[in-house]
Design an enzyme around this catalytic site. Structure first.
Site, PDB file in Angstrom:
ATOM      1  N   GLY A 146     -66.481 -51.522  66.191  1.00 44.42           N
ATOM      2  CA  GLY A 146     -65.383 -51.647  67.134  1.00 44.42           C
ATOM      3  C   GLY A 146     -65.660 -52.649  68.247  1.00 44.42           C
ATOM      4  O   GLY A 146     -66.782 -52.756  68.736  1.00 44.42           O
ATOM      5  N   HIS A 158     -61.773 -51.153  64.566  1.00 47.08           N
ATOM      6  CA  HIS A 158     -60.721 -51.293  65.567  1.00 47.08           C
ATOM      7  C   HIS A 158     -61.087 -52.304  66.645  1.00 47.08           C
ATOM      8  O   HIS A 158     -62.228 -52.400  67.088  1.00 47.08           O
ATOM      9  CB  HIS A 158     -60.420 -49.936  66.207  1.00 47.08           C
ATOM     10  CG  HIS A 158     -61.621 -49.287  66.845  1.00 47.08           C
ATOM     11  ND1 HIS A 158     -62.023 -49.546  68.123  1.00 47.08           N
ATOM     12  CD2 HIS A 158     -62.518 -48.391  66.359  1.00 47.08           C
ATOM     13  CE1 HIS A 158     -63.095 -48.846  68.425  1.00 47.08           C
ATOM     14  NE2 HIS A 158     -63.424 -48.132  67.352  1.00 47.08           N
ATOM     15  N   ASP A 159     -60.100 -53.091  67.026  1.00 48.22           N
ATOM     16  CA  ASP A 159     -60.193 -54.039  68.150  1.00 48.22           C
ATOM     17  C   ASP A 159     -61.111 -55.220  67.884  1.00 48.22           C
ATOM     18  O   ASP A 159     -61.446 -55.965  68.809  1.00 48.22           O
ATOM     19  CB  ASP A 159     -60.613 -53.313  69.443  1.00 48.22           C
ATOM     20  CG  ASP A 159     -59.697 -52.157  69.778  1.00 48.22           C
ATOM     21  OD1 ASP A 159     -58.531 -52.417  70.114  1.00 48.22           O
ATOM     22  OD2 ASP A 159     -60.137 -50.997  69.687  1.00 48.22           O
TER      23      ASP A 159
END
Length: 285
Positions: free
Chosen positions: A158, A140-141
């Protein structure tokens, strides 16, 4: 059951009982998906709601695309990749975060790209013209620039940021929140737990700097003088025994002395000014 496909092209929605050109009859395309002209969807692929796919993109067999995800033009996504899955973050509560992929990327078998989280910008992003080999994971991200190569089994945790023209070696793991600067390269099985400045070559566990990416710069058309300037910046940062602040000052003094090299100086100094994860490898060199 008849092989129904519900496809939205632009502002119009279609449900057809015969396979559309380019969409295999065993594929499942959600009515909330948007496929541009020329998109190919292979056998047993699943395209979920909130997925937008640009013109000319090819989706291989058994690929799963989950939304909200936007995929640009002329990408090739190989078999069994799972693109746009929910973040593997225990704080995630189903917020409508996104994955955005640019144009002309090659994504090989079994890759997994997760959407972002609201704790960051809410978007995982991949640029253009990247070559992503099998089993690569983008958490994520993650932010990946353009023209990067991510070799087999590279794992980006992440909030990792990767600049343009970066090469990430096979089986490399990059710790959460680390940044890897443009034109950098990590070796096979590297354990990246600190920021990696632009142009540098790193490898190992613990991570160490082993020079700069001279061959990559040659292939990108850097002049001999610009390459010599990058070599000098590497020496000032890692080989001359200077403190970080003294090295930054010496690198800044190179402005105006290298034909076309000011952009390289600004790139490196801008990265060093923003670096927050460790001491950019200097603790181990």
């Amino acid at each position: 059951l008849a092989p129904f496909h519900h496809v939205r092209l632009g502002s119009e929605s279609f449900s057809v009982s015969e396979p559309m050109a380019g969409i295999h009859p065993t594929a499942i395309v959600d009515p909330g998906a948007e496929l541009a002209a020329g998109v190919e969807v292979g056998p047993y692929a699943v395209v979920g709601a909130g997925v937008q796919v640009g013109e000319g993109t090819r989706i291989g067999p058994h690929v799963v695309l989950e939304g909200p995800t936007t995929i640009g033009r002329d990408n090739v996504i190989h078999a069994h990749a799972v693109i746009g899955g929910a973040p593997q973050d225990m704080k995630y509560r189903g917020e409508p975060t996104r994955l955005v992929i640019g144009d002309r990327n090659t994504i090989r078998e079994f890759c997994t790209f997760n959407r972002g989280t609201v704790q960051d910008g809410g978007v995982t992003r991949v640029g253009d013209d990247n070559w992503v080999m099998a089993y690569v994971h983008l958490a994520h991200d993650v932010q990946v620039g353009s023209r990067c190569i991510l070799a087999n089994n590279a794992t980006l945790a992440g909030h990792v940021h990767v600049g343009d023209w970066v090469i990430v070696g096979g089986l490399t793991g990059i710790h959460q929140f680390c940044h890897v600067g443009s034109h950098a390269m990590t070796g096979f099985q590297s354990h990246v737990s600190q920021d990696v400045p632009p142009f540098m070559m790193v490898s190992g566990n613990p991570l160490a700097v082993h020079g700069f990416n001279v061959e990559g710069l040659r292939r990108r058309g850097f002049s001999r003088e610009r390459i010599a300037g990058v070599k000098q910046m590497h020496r000032l940062l890692y080989r001359d025994g200077l403190t970080l602040e003294a090295a930054k000052a010496a690198i800044g003094a190179l402005r105006g002395t290298i034909d076309g090299g000011d952009a390289d100086v600004d790139l490196l100094l801008g990265f060093l000014a923003a670096s927050t994860r460790g001491k950019i490898g200097r603790a181990h060199v």
